[in-house]
Design a protein around this motif. Structure first.
Motif, PDB file in Angstrom:
ATOM      1  N   UNK A 128       0.862  -1.175   0.000  1.00  0.00           N
ATOM      2  CA  UNK A 128       0.000   0.000   0.000  1.00  0.00           C
ATOM      3  C   UNK A 128       0.900   1.227   0.000  1.00  0.00           C
ATOM      4  N   UNK A 129       0.485   2.234  -0.731  1.00  0.00           N
ATOM      5  CA  UNK A 129       1.332   3.412  -0.803  1.00  0.00           C
ATOM      6  C   UNK A 129       0.447   4.642  -0.877  1.00  0.00           C
ATOM      7  N   UNK A 138       5.147  -1.028   1.794  1.00  0.00           N
ATOM      8  CA  UNK A 138       4.649  -2.334   2.216  1.00  0.00           C
ATOM      9  C   UNK A 138       4.614  -2.355   3.743  1.00  0.00           C
ATOM     10  N   UNK A 139       3.675  -3.106   4.279  1.00  0.00           N
ATOM     11  CA  UNK A 139       3.650  -3.313   5.730  1.00  0.00           C
ATOM     12  C   UNK A 139       3.673  -4.818   5.991  1.00  0.00           C
ATOM     13  N   UNK A 140       4.191  -5.250   7.117  1.00  0.00           N
ATOM     14  CA  UNK A 140       4.131  -6.679   7.444  1.00  0.00           C
ATOM     15  C   UNK A 140       2.671  -7.131   7.559  1.00  0.00           C
ATOM     16  N   UNK A 141       2.341  -8.277   6.985  1.00  0.00           N
ATOM     17  CA  UNK A 141       0.963  -8.779   7.023  1.00  0.00           C
ATOM     18  C   UNK A 141       0.453  -8.955   8.449  1.00  0.00           C
ATOM     19  N   UNK A 142       1.340  -9.140   9.403  1.00  0.00           N
ATOM     20  CA  UNK A 142       0.909  -9.299  10.798  1.00  0.00           C
ATOM     21  C   UNK A 142       0.217  -8.034  11.324  1.00  0.00           C
ATOM     22  N   UNK A 143       0.395  -6.899  10.618  1.00  0.00           N
ATOM     23  CA  UNK A 143      -0.258  -5.658  11.027  1.00  0.00           C
ATOM     24  C   UNK A 143      -1.622  -5.463  10.376  1.00  0.00           C
ATOM     25  N   UNK A 150      -2.369   1.673   9.067  1.00  0.00           N
ATOM     26  CA  UNK A 150      -0.980   1.739   8.597  1.00  0.00           C
ATOM     27  C   UNK A 150      -0.919   2.237   7.159  1.00  0.00           C
ATOM     28  N   UNK A 151      -1.942   1.964   6.362  1.00  0.00           N
ATOM     29  CA  UNK A 151      -2.011   2.422   4.976  1.00  0.00           C
ATOM     30  C   UNK A 151      -2.921   3.643   4.913  1.00  0.00           C
ATOM     31  N   UNK A 152      -2.545   4.617   4.098  1.00  0.00           N
ATOM     32  CA  UNK A 152      -3.306   5.853   4.018  1.00  0.00           C
ATOM     33  C   UNK A 152      -4.780   5.608   3.684  1.00  0.00           C
TER      34      UNK A 152
END
Length: 160
Positions: A128-129, A138-143, A150-152
């Protein structure tokens, strides 16, 4: 006794001449246990992760990863392979911090763009950006679906 003294003087002169010869620089490039760029210790077996060099903790048996000549003028005193220069001219990070998913440069230049040449998000990451906080694209899937944006566009909470 004169002959013995002469042999001793010649041996000492030979040893001194060999000791003073310029030595070829040691290639310190290796692949560390984290599968990233590392620093090869004098034992030619131990490979310290780049970010553990000059951290005041000796990772090499003889402490060569913490010596003054290596750590005296960071990052200029480090071998080239240990340093990644961020987009901002005075910012740098250790080479093993490039493409680790974290915004170590502060401007994401260690994670996105042509300077970093990072691969796309892996299977354990959600793309996601832009993202918020310490991540870049990118963020860790655990989040995912953890109740924190975490994503806009909130895709980490609704689509991930």
């Amino acid at each position: 006794s004169v002959v013995a003294l002469l042999v001793l003087v010649v041996a000492l002169a030979s040893w001194l001449a060999l000791a003073l010869l310029p030595r070829a620089p040691v290639n310190r490039l290796c692949i560390a246990p984290n599968n990233k760029t590392g620093f090869l210790c004098d034992d030619r077996v131990t490979c310290a992760p780049a970010s553990s060099v000059c951290d005041s903790i000796s990772n090499c048996r003889n402490g060569e990863d913490e010596q003054e000549q290596l750590c005296g003028d960071l990052p200029h005193s480090l071998p080239e392979h240990l340093v990644f220069y961020c987009r901002s001219p005075r910012s740098w990070v250790y080479a093993d911090q490039r493409c680790n998913g974290m915004n170590d440069c502060g401007d994401c230049s260690d994670e996105t763009g042509s300077l970093s040449a990072c691969p796309p998000c892996g299977p354990d990451w959600w793309s996601c950006s832009p993202v918020h906080y310490e991540f870049c694209s990118c963020i860790p899937r655990r989040l995912c679906r953890d109740g924190i944006q975490h994503c806009l566009g909130w895709s980490d909470e609704f689509l991930c």
